[in-house]
Design a protein around this motif. Sequence first.
Motif, PDB file in Angstrom:
ATOM      1  N   ASP A  88       0.822  -1.211   0.000  1.00 59.68           N
ATOM      2  CA  ASP A  88       0.000   0.000   0.000  1.00 59.68           C
ATOM      3  C   ASP A  88       0.859   1.265   0.000  1.00 59.68           C
ATOM      4  N   LYS A  89       2.078   1.149   0.511  1.00 62.37           N
ATOM      5  CA  LYS A  89       2.979   2.301   0.488  1.00 62.37           C
ATOM      6  C   LYS A  89       3.392   2.647  -0.940  1.00 62.37           C
ATOM      7  N   PHE A  90       3.513   1.629  -1.782  1.00 64.26           N
ATOM      8  CA  PHE A  90       3.821   1.872  -3.192  1.00 64.26           C
ATOM      9  C   PHE A  90       2.668   2.617  -3.855  1.00 64.26           C
ATOM     10  N   VAL A  91       1.449   2.146  -3.603  1.00 63.80           N
ATOM     11  CA  VAL A  91       0.274   2.794  -4.176  1.00 63.80           C
ATOM     12  C   VAL A  91       0.182   4.241  -3.711  1.00 63.80           C
ATOM     13  N   LYS A  92       0.375   4.459  -2.432  1.00 63.85           N
ATOM     14  CA  LYS A  92       0.291   5.806  -1.879  1.00 63.85           C
ATOM     15  C   LYS A  92       1.326   6.724  -2.509  1.00 63.85           C
ATOM     16  N   ALA A  93       2.477   6.150  -2.897  1.00 68.19           N
ATOM     17  CA  ALA A  93       3.544   6.929  -3.523  1.00 68.19           C
ATOM     18  C   ALA A  93       3.334   7.100  -5.019  1.00 68.19           C
ATOM     19  N   GLY A  94       2.196   6.603  -5.528  1.00 68.61           N
ATOM     20  CA  GLY A  94       1.898   6.750  -6.950  1.00 68.61           C
ATOM     21  C   GLY A  94       2.568   5.713  -7.832  1.00 68.61           C
ATOM     22  N   LYS A  95       2.906   4.568  -7.270  1.00 63.23           N
ATOM     23  CA  LYS A  95       3.581   3.512  -8.011  1.00 63.23           C
ATOM     24  C   LYS A  95       2.607   2.404  -8.412  1.00 63.23           C
ATOM     25  N   THR A  96       2.951   1.672  -9.461  1.00 60.68           N
ATOM     26  CA  THR A  96       2.128   0.569  -9.952  1.00 60.68           C
ATOM     27  C   THR A  96       2.461  -0.716  -9.194  1.00 60.68           C
ATOM     28  N   VAL A  97       1.441  -1.409  -8.713  1.00 58.11           N
ATOM     29  CA  VAL A  97       1.635  -2.686  -8.027  1.00 58.11           C
ATOM     30  C   VAL A  97       1.035  -3.790  -8.886  1.00 58.11           C
ATOM     31  N   LEU A  98       1.890  -4.691  -9.360  1.00 52.94           N
ATOM     32  CA  LEU A  98       1.476  -5.816 -10.194  1.00 52.94           C
ATOM     33  C   LEU A  98       1.469  -7.083  -9.349  1.00 52.94           C
ATOM     34  N   MET A  99       0.318  -7.711  -9.242  1.00 49.09           N
ATOM     35  CA  MET A  99       0.166  -8.902  -8.407  1.00 49.09           C
ATOM     36  C   MET A  99       0.112 -10.161  -9.271  1.00 49.09           C
ATOM     37  N   ILE A 100       0.787 -11.209  -8.813  1.00 46.83           N
ATOM     38  CA  ILE A 100       0.766 -12.490  -9.510  1.00 46.83           C
ATOM     39  C   ILE A 100       0.452 -13.579  -8.487  1.00 46.83           C
ATOM     40  N   ASP A 141     -11.343 -15.440  -8.281  1.00 49.69           N
ATOM     41  CA  ASP A 141     -12.219 -14.284  -8.058  1.00 49.69           C
ATOM     42  C   ASP A 141     -11.800 -13.503  -6.813  1.00 49.69           C
ATOM     43  N   GLU A 142     -11.417 -14.225  -5.773  1.00 43.14           N
ATOM     44  CA  GLU A 142     -11.005 -13.570  -4.533  1.00 43.14           C
ATOM     45  C   GLU A 142      -9.751 -12.719  -4.753  1.00 43.14           C
ATOM     46  N   CYS A 143      -8.816 -13.239  -5.519  1.00 46.12           N
ATOM     47  CA  CYS A 143      -7.588 -12.491  -5.800  1.00 46.12           C
ATOM     48  C   CYS A 143      -7.885 -11.174  -6.503  1.00 46.12           C
ATOM     49  N   TYR A 144      -8.720 -11.231  -7.524  1.00 44.78           N
ATOM     50  CA  TYR A 144      -9.046 -10.011  -8.274  1.00 44.78           C
ATOM     51  C   TYR A 144      -9.809  -9.020  -7.406  1.00 44.78           C
ATOM     52  N   LEU A 145     -10.696  -9.525  -6.581  1.00 39.96           N
ATOM     53  CA  LEU A 145     -11.470  -8.642  -5.708  1.00 39.96           C
ATOM     54  C   LEU A 145     -10.565  -7.941  -4.698  1.00 39.96           C
ATOM     55  N   LEU A 146      -9.714  -8.716  -4.035  1.00 45.14           N
ATOM     56  CA  LEU A 146      -8.841  -8.135  -3.018  1.00 45.14           C
ATOM     57  C   LEU A 146      -7.853  -7.143  -3.631  1.00 45.14           C
ATOM     58  N   SER A 147      -7.311  -7.468  -4.785  1.00 45.41           N
ATOM     59  CA  SER A 147      -6.388  -6.544  -5.436  1.00 45.41           C
ATOM     60  C   SER A 147      -7.074  -5.238  -5.808  1.00 45.41           C
ATOM     61  N   GLN A 191      -9.497  -3.862  -4.334  1.00 50.55           N
ATOM     62  CA  GLN A 191      -9.743  -3.093  -3.115  1.00 50.55           C
ATOM     63  C   GLN A 191      -8.500  -2.331  -2.661  1.00 50.55           C
ATOM     64  N   HIS A 192      -7.341  -2.866  -3.007  1.00 49.29           N
ATOM     65  CA  HIS A 192      -6.086  -2.213  -2.639  1.00 49.29           C
ATOM     66  C   HIS A 192      -5.517  -1.362  -3.777  1.00 49.29           C
ATOM     67  N   ARG A 193      -6.206  -1.352  -4.915  1.00 48.60           N
ATOM     68  CA  ARG A 193      -5.744  -0.613  -6.096  1.00 48.60           C
ATOM     69  C   ARG A 193      -4.482  -1.235  -6.691  1.00 48.60           C
ATOM     70  N   TYR A 194      -4.425  -2.578  -6.661  1.00 47.91           N
ATOM     71  CA  TYR A 194      -3.358  -3.318  -7.321  1.00 47.91           C
ATOM     72  C   TYR A 194      -3.885  -3.840  -8.658  1.00 47.91           C
ATOM     73  N   ILE A 195      -2.985  -4.231  -9.532  1.00 53.61           N
ATOM     74  CA  ILE A 195      -3.346  -4.861 -10.802  1.00 53.61           C
ATOM     75  C   ILE A 195      -3.066  -6.358 -10.666  1.00 53.61           C
ATOM     76  N   GLU A 196      -4.104  -7.160 -10.706  1.00 50.42           N
ATOM     77  CA  GLU A 196      -4.002  -8.605 -10.439  1.00 50.42           C
ATOM     78  C   GLU A 196      -3.821  -9.407 -11.726  1.00 50.42           C
ATOM     79  N   TYR A 197      -3.113 -10.514 -11.585  1.00 52.06           N
ATOM     80  CA  TYR A 197      -3.000 -11.506 -12.649  1.00 52.06           C
ATOM     81  C   TYR A 197      -2.876 -12.868 -11.986  1.00 52.06           C
ATOM     82  N   VAL A 198      -3.781 -13.774 -12.307  1.00 51.19           N
ATOM     83  CA  VAL A 198      -3.758 -15.129 -11.758  1.00 51.19           C
ATOM     84  C   VAL A 198      -3.457 -16.097 -12.892  1.00 51.19           C
TER      85      VAL A 198
END
Length: 206
Positions: free
Chosen positions: A109-121, A131-137, A139-146
């Motif tokens: 979340d510190k990355f997001v707050k600093a204006g950085k892109t968070v890529l989740m795998i 579905d849970e992964c995409y939903l949680l990401s 909510q945190h403003r991350y970009i999800e990929y499963v």
Amino acid sequence: IFSWLDRIIAQGFDGCYMDIIDAYIYYEERGRATAKQEMVGFVKAIAKYCRQTKGKPDFYIFPQNCEQLADEPGYLDAVSGIGREEVFVFNKNKKSTQQERDTATRYLDKFVKAGKTVLMIDYADQKPLIDECYLLSSQHRYIEYVTDVDLGVLTVNAGHEPENMKPCGAVIPPAGTAMLSWTGESGYTAGGVQPGTGNTTDTFVF
């Protein structure tokens, strides 16, 4: 490393996605007290060389994992974002604990707050977990990929097709094709620059 960066930039790549950032932990555990600072300095040196020395101010720097480095001075300023594996689901279909999730997202979340892109795998093939992964990401403003841990194919998950994704406020690089050079495990082959054992490349499109 700078000679490899010269080749990467010469072939038109827009950034580096750097794996094995957590290598410093191995040396730290064996008594190298400066290992963390050395890794941070290494990432910052790459960013400075590409952006200032080579005149590429928008060059992308994406380390993978080790989100705790967000607390190190100058680290967030040096990187464009972060890639993080297995926050919500471990390989494969193994749901992480709430404590594990909270620990990781607190730093991400510190990355997001600093204006950085968070890529989740995350690695799963069961739809409820996907579905849970995409939903949680979201909510945190991350970009999800499963996908599958072998990363042999580009996975399009039902209900999460790129064209149907709803904006979640994630920080996304400017539109266009961003070709990122991937520094990965030896023996893996991919298209693009092949500077030798231990280095491979892929193209990431934003």
